[in-house]
Structure formats: structure tokens, C-alpha cells
Design a protein around this motif. Structure first.
Motif, PDB file in Angstrom:
ATOM      1  N   ASN A  40      23.008 -32.401 -58.127  1.00  0.00           N
ATOM      2  CA  ASN A  40      23.406 -31.610 -59.289  1.00  0.00           C
ATOM      3  C   ASN A  40      22.198 -31.302 -60.162  1.00  0.00           C
ATOM      4  O   ASN A  40      22.036 -30.181 -60.659  1.00  0.00           O
ATOM      5  N   LYS A  41      21.314 -32.281 -60.293  1.00  0.00           N
ATOM      6  CA  LYS A  41      20.081 -32.067 -61.067  1.00  0.00           C
ATOM      7  C   LYS A  41      19.193 -31.038 -60.368  1.00  0.00           C
ATOM      8  O   LYS A  41      18.621 -30.158 -61.012  1.00  0.00           O
ATOM      9  N   ALA A  42      19.108 -31.145 -59.039  1.00  0.00           N
ATOM     10  CA  ALA A  42      18.274 -30.201 -58.287  1.00  0.00           C
ATOM     11  C   ALA A  42      18.803 -28.781 -58.401  1.00  0.00           C
ATOM     12  O   ALA A  42      18.030 -27.815 -58.415  1.00  0.00           O
ATOM     13  N   SER A  43      20.118 -28.626 -58.491  1.00  0.00           N
ATOM     14  CA  SER A  43      20.712 -27.291 -58.566  1.00  0.00           C
ATOM     15  C   SER A  43      20.338 -26.576 -59.856  1.00  0.00           C
ATOM     16  O   SER A  43      20.389 -25.349 -59.922  1.00  0.00           O
ATOM     17  N   HIS A  44      19.979 -27.340 -60.876  1.00  0.00           N
ATOM     18  CA  HIS A  44      19.569 -26.737 -62.141  1.00  0.00           C
ATOM     19  C   HIS A  44      18.092 -26.331 -62.127  1.00  0.00           C
ATOM     20  O   HIS A  44      17.597 -25.748 -63.093  1.00  0.00           O
ATOM     21  N   ASN A  45      17.401 -26.671 -61.035  1.00  0.00           N
ATOM     22  CA  ASN A  45      15.986 -26.331 -60.919  1.00  0.00           C
ATOM     23  C   ASN A  45      15.778 -25.232 -59.878  1.00  0.00           C
ATOM     24  O   ASN A  45      14.793 -25.251 -59.132  1.00  0.00           O
ATOM     25  N   SER A  46      16.726 -24.293 -59.836  1.00  0.00           N
ATOM     26  CA  SER A  46      16.649 -23.133 -58.933  1.00  0.00           C
ATOM     27  C   SER A  46      16.602 -23.531 -57.463  1.00  0.00           C
ATOM     28  O   SER A  46      15.964 -22.862 -56.641  1.00  0.00           O
ATOM     29  N   CYS A  47      17.256 -24.627 -57.116  1.00  0.00           N
ATOM     30  CA  CYS A  47      17.321 -25.077 -55.728  1.00  0.00           C
ATOM     31  C   CYS A  47      18.692 -24.716 -55.155  1.00  0.00           C
ATOM     32  O   CYS A  47      19.719 -24.960 -55.795  1.00  0.00           O
ATOM     33  N   ASP A  48      18.707 -24.110 -53.977  1.00  0.00           N
ATOM     34  CA  ASP A  48      19.970 -23.781 -53.318  1.00  0.00           C
ATOM     35  C   ASP A  48      20.549 -25.034 -52.670  1.00  0.00           C
ATOM     36  O   ASP A  48      19.858 -25.701 -51.884  1.00  0.00           O
ATOM     37  N   ILE A  49      21.803 -25.327 -52.981  1.00  0.00           N
ATOM     38  CA  ILE A  49      22.461 -26.525 -52.468  1.00  0.00           C
ATOM     39  C   ILE A  49      23.648 -26.117 -51.599  1.00  0.00           C
ATOM     40  O   ILE A  49      24.502 -25.335 -52.032  1.00  0.00           O
ATOM     41  N   ILE A  50      23.704 -26.645 -50.374  1.00  0.00           N
ATOM     42  CA  ILE A  50      24.840 -26.421 -49.483  1.00  0.00           C
ATOM     43  C   ILE A  50      25.514 -27.755 -49.235  1.00  0.00           C
ATOM     44  O   ILE A  50      24.876 -28.705 -48.752  1.00  0.00           O
TER      45      ILE A  50
END
Length: 367
Positions: A168-178
Motif C-alpha cells: 500500500n505504501k509502494a502504491s503511493h510512490n507511483s508503483c504499479d501493484i498487481i
């Protein structure tokens, strides 16, 4: 769920966090991910197979002995592409003599002896999660598929919950999460907001089948509008070479011989029998052939969308012995249909060749 997004490698670096069990059944999909991603982090029971393959002592009760060949092939693919394979460094463990006693152990310490003393791994530990968190900061795309736990219960899900927080933290750093599977989707449920970038599917089995190269019935029905995408640059060493397609490639012996004799061509086998395709892909990996590949698919409906994406030219298509068992009612259809012939004719280069060899010519006649 946008299945094609998993195979899209435009956003890099790309890492896959892969959990669950049954390495042998998932081997074709795991090999594909190893050929596409820039890093793999295996958790769950799959991690024990990799650790064993890397020479780390693992208790025999945790090893899939019939998957040794596939494990070593995955390690070889990763080595050849110079991508890392990670595994848990510590584990939460449950004492079988006291179901309320939980402790954290170093992975190597646990697997080398503590299993015999009644300790059973149940989930990834805090050091492993710290390592994942540190690694993910350098990736632009993350796939999480399968549970982090080492059994199918959800009684102890600390690892999954904390991994969900990390993603969830990574998703806020413009990272695409699948996110794929119930464990992954549940772990981030309620955390996401408008700034999160998730693609999610709870149906894990469909995604595994897709990664194996199997055409799903609903997708096949929409073939003409479905842009089937193959990572051609990962499949073949030189995608400018002309393509030879064998429809109904069977055990692959014909194409293996052709690929050995004609290094200047790329060869693609299309075969409905998934078990045969799995064996062929294993043999391709063992032989290190980079001008030969196989797909499990019904070419009648998928030929156009598969071959149309190939960067080079289609020079020859063969269909050998299209002779089904007519004692089975589901096989009572003509092998070569108009939609397939039209697709072949449209995609063949000028002066390209198509050949049909049949024991019974009427089987290959158009409807």
C-alpha cells in the motif's frame, strides 16, 4: 482483471512475489515470470523448493521430489538473465506440541533441524518483511500472487497483513501493484484510496492458467478482438528471423528436429494438449533452444491474435495428420476451419507456404 497487464514489461524494474505450493504444476508459469521479471521473491512452500535447489539443507518432508528438474530450470533461467531469486530469511513457527506457542526462527536454522523437534513454519517473519520492504523501493511494478503462509488456513496471517501494508505504501510512490488471489486482495482491502494504483483479482487459478499460456474459453471466444501478447524477445533470441508455425505440434519431435537443422528460423508449436506442451517447454529449457517455443492453445480460434504480434515474417505453416478420435463425440468436428485458413492466408508473407498432411483428406476440407 487485466490479465495482459501481468505480461506488460514496459514498467521496469518488475518484481514478482510468489506464494503458495505445488511447484510442479505451476512450473510453466514460474518459468514465464522468470523470463519477464527483474526479480523473484518466493514465499510459502514454493520457497522451500528454491532453497533446496540452491543447495540449502531443507527437511525432506518439505520438498517436492518430483519437481527438482523444474526448480533447477527456474534457477537456470534466472541465472542466464542475471536476475535475483529471493526467499524468506526467517519464519514464524508453531509448536506442534503446543498450538499456542509461536516463535520466530532463522530459516536455515529451522530447516536444518528444528522441523524434527516439532516446529512447523506458518508464515514469513519480520526480517523477511523488512527485506521485502527494502527491495520494493527500487521497483516500479510489483506482482503479488499466492499466500505468504505455509498452509491454507488464515488463522495466522501476520505476514500477509504486513506485506499488504508495504505494498500500500509502494502504491503511493507511483508503483504499479498487481494483486492476485484471496490472500493478497484481503491484505490490502480497506487500505487503498484514490491515490493507490492497484489491479486486483481474487481468482488466482485463472491467472495461473493464463501465465501457463493456456487460452481461457471466454477469451478464445473473443479472439478477433483479443490482443494475445507473447513476450517474443524473451522467447526467441532473434525476433527478426522468419517464423515457422506447426499447428497441432504434439510431442514436439518434428519441431525439435527442425529447430536443430535450421538455426536461422524461429519455430512455434501450437498444441491443445497442455501436458504435452509442458513437457516440450521443459525440453526446450533443458536444451537451451532460443529458436523454439510451444503454446497450449486451440489454434483454430487463437492463431490470428498470437501470430499477428510476431515482429518478423510468417513464412511457413504446417498442419500434420489432423485426425481426431471420432469415437469421442466432442472430437467430431473438422480440423481445419475457414477462420483458421483465412487467418493463415492473411498473415503469411508473400510466397509463404502452408502445408497440410492428413491421413484422411476430407478432415481438412473447409466447411
Amino acid at each position: 482483471m487485466q490479465l495482459l497487464k501481468i505480461n506488460d514489461t514496459t514498467r521496469r524494474p518488475y518484481i514478482a512475489i510468489i506464494g503458495g505450493s505445488n511447484f510442479l504444476r505451476k512450473a510453466p508459469a514460474l518459468h514465464l515470470l522468470a523470463s519477464q521479471c527483474d526479480g523473484l521473491f518466493l514465499v510459502g512452500k514454493l520457497s522451500f523448493q528454491i532453497m533446496n535447489g540452491l543447495g540449502i539443507p531443507v527437511s525432506s518432508c518439505l520438498i517436492e521430489k518430483n519437481a527438482t528438474k523444474e526448480v533447477l530450470q527456474l534457477i537456470e533461467i534466472a541465472h542466464n538473465r542475471n536476475i535475483p531469486i529471493y526467499y524468506p530469511t526467517d519464519l514464524w513457527c508453531l509448536n506442534s506440541n503446543n498450538n499456542e506457542q509461536l516463535e520466530i526462527f532463522d530459516s536455515a536454522e529451522l530447516l536444518s533441524g528444528l522441523i524434527s523437534l516439532g516446529w512447523t513454519p506458518v508464515d514469513i517473519g519480520p526480517s523477511t518483511l523488512e527485506r521485502i520492504s527494502s527491495l520494493l523501493s527500487s521497483y516500479k511494478k510489483i506482482l503479488w500472487i499466492g499466500p505468504t503462509s505455509f498452509d491454507l488456513t488464515e488463522e495466522f496471517s501476520v505476514g500477509a497483513t504486513q506485506l499488504g501494508q508495504i505494498l500500500n505504501k509502494a502504491s503511493h510512490n507511483s508503483c504499479d501493484i498487481i494483486l492476485v488471489g484471496g490472500a493478497a486482495c484481503k491484505a490490502v482491502k480497506g487500505m487503498s484510496d484514490s491515490s493507490s494504483q492497484y489491479t486486483a483479482s481474487e481468482n488466482e487459478s485463472i491467472v495461473w492458467e493464463f501465465l501457463k499460456g493456456r487460452i481461457l474459453p471466454g477469451i478464445a471466444a473473443l479472439d478477433k478482438s483479443y490482443p494475445y501478447q507473447i513476450p517474443w524477445d524473451d522467447v526467441f533470441s532473434d525476433t527478426t528471423q522468419p517464423l515457422f508455425v506447426d499447428i497441432g505440434s504434439g510431442n514436439g519431435l518434428f519441431l525439435f528436429q527442425m529447430a536443430r537443422n535450421w538455426e536461422g528460423l524461429n519455430f512455434l508449436g501450437l498444441e491443445m494438449n497442455e501436458k504435452l506442451v509442458v513437457r516440450c517447454l521443459q525440453d526446450v529449457a533443458s536444451a537451451g533452444k532460443r529458436n523454439l517455443y510451444f503454446l497450449s492453445t486451440n489454434a483454430t480460434s487463437t492463431f490470428r491474435s498470437i501470430v499477428s504480434s510476431y515482429p518478423g515474417q510468417l513464412t511457413l505453416v504446417s498442419i500434420q495428420c489432423p485426425n481426431p478420435d471420432f469415437n469421442k463425440e466432442q472430437n467430431r468436428w473438422r480440423m481445419v476451419r475457414r477462420m483458421l485458413v483465412e487467418a493463415v492466408a492473411d498473415l503469411l508473407q508473400v510466397n509463404g507456404k502452408r502445408s497440410i498432411y492428413s491421413r484422411t483428406w476430407s478432415l481438412s476440407c473447409l466447411e
